[in-house]
Design an enzyme around this catalytic site. Sequence first.
Site, PDB file in Angstrom:
ATOM      1  N   ASN A 158      -6.306  -2.928   4.524  1.00 40.76           N
ATOM      2  CA  ASN A 158      -4.957  -3.299   4.081  1.00 40.76           C
ATOM      3  C   ASN A 158      -3.951  -2.649   5.025  1.00 40.76           C
ATOM      4  O   ASN A 158      -3.732  -1.431   4.951  1.00 40.76           O
ATOM      5  CB  ASN A 158      -4.760  -2.822   2.634  1.00 40.76           C
ATOM      6  CG  ASN A 158      -3.364  -3.108   2.107  1.00 40.76           C
ATOM      7  OD1 ASN A 158      -2.575  -3.803   2.758  1.00 40.76           O
ATOM      8  ND2 ASN A 158      -3.052  -2.557   0.939  1.00 40.76           N
TER       9      ASN A 158
ATOM     10  N   GLU B  70       1.079  -0.067  -5.084  1.00 35.62           N
ATOM     11  CA  GLU B  70       2.431  -0.069  -4.491  1.00 35.62           C
ATOM     12  C   GLU B  70       3.248  -1.247  -5.017  1.00 35.62           C
ATOM     13  O   GLU B  70       4.473  -1.139  -5.139  1.00 35.62           O
ATOM     14  CB  GLU B  70       2.314  -0.081  -2.956  1.00 35.62           C
ATOM     15  CG  GLU B  70       1.827   1.272  -2.454  1.00 35.62           C
ATOM     16  CD  GLU B  70       0.995   1.232  -1.194  1.00 35.62           C
ATOM     17  OE1 GLU B  70       1.011   0.208  -0.483  1.00 35.62           O
ATOM     18  OE2 GLU B  70       0.298   2.233  -0.927  1.00 35.62           O
TER      19      GLU B  70
HETATM   20  O1  G3H Z   1      -5.006  -0.578  -0.050  1.00 37.31           O
HETATM   21  C1  G3H Z   1      -5.402   0.514   0.354  1.00 37.31           C
HETATM   22  C2  G3H Z   1      -5.157   1.715  -0.376  1.00 37.31           C
HETATM   23  O2  G3H Z   1      -3.850   1.778  -0.847  1.00 37.31           O
HETATM   24  C3  G3H Z   1      -5.625   2.970   0.311  1.00 37.31           C
HETATM   25  O3  G3H Z   1      -4.714   3.406   1.272  1.00 37.31           O
HETATM   26  O4  G3H Z   1      -6.467   4.406   2.722  1.00 37.31           O
HETATM   27  O5  G3H Z   1      -4.053   4.766   3.224  1.00 37.31           O
HETATM   28  O6  G3H Z   1      -5.121   5.855   1.246  1.00 37.31           O
HETATM   29  P1  G3H Z   1      -5.101   4.698   2.162  1.00 37.31           P
END
Ligand code: G3H
Length: 249
Positions: free
Chosen positions: A10, A97
């Site tokens: 992502n 988010e």
């Molecule tokens: O969509 C992915 C998650 O929000 C994890 O994000 O790997 O930056 O903690 P992160």
Amino acid sequence: MVRTPWVGGNWKCNGTVGSITDLCGEFGKTGFDPKSIDVVIFPPALHASLAREKLPSKFHVGLQNCSKTHNGAFTGEISVEMIKDFGLRWVLAGHSERRQYYGETDEVVAEKVDIILQEKDLSVVLCVGEHLKDREANKTNDVVDAQLEACLPKISDWDRVVIAYEPVWAIGTGKVATPAQAQEVHEHIRAFLKAKVNEDVANKVRIVYGGSVNAANSTELILQPDLDGFLVGGASLKKDFLEIIASGL
Ligand code: G3H
């Protein structure tokens, strides 16, 4: 039951034409077999076309969000019809988010899950997870259950659903859940689905972990029996992501 591993990257609201071109070039050097693992990149919507063009075809490309309405006079929205027409197959729903900064309640998330699954060619990654205060109050399972429960009436084809367990306190913080913490919640989700849907669904649905996953911690996390892969944020913007994919194989 053998479940095909699933790893998503992502990219959130990051990237330029130049950086994405470079990153896709790095990702093109990977040698994974797409029959053994599903790998999906979620670029910003504006960059979906670029990512699709620059990534090898064995990478799927999805969107981080979609409209809860169909085509029409909805300024700024991207409909599921457009996503399908463009040839994308995966959409995230309920990322923390979106819940936290854009007011997406469990009901809104359920509406999005519903409209995504109405398109037969689309699959959804349903994101759930507790805040730190929930965990400290021993309410992790209650929060996850409520988030899932809201969506259950909208899901009939579980083959097009991946559940991402992402504790909010672990997202972007460097505080990854321990393998035991992740396994405990994943196991609980399967028990919840067994009770609320059926045993077959509980056994076959892929449940992936997200929250500060990196190349150093992914190999230990993936050993957990109820953990089928990852939804990766920050580390998916680096070539480390290829090591995370490799850990899922
Ligand atoms: O969509 C992915 C998650 O929000 C994890 O994000 O790997 O930056 O903690 P992160």
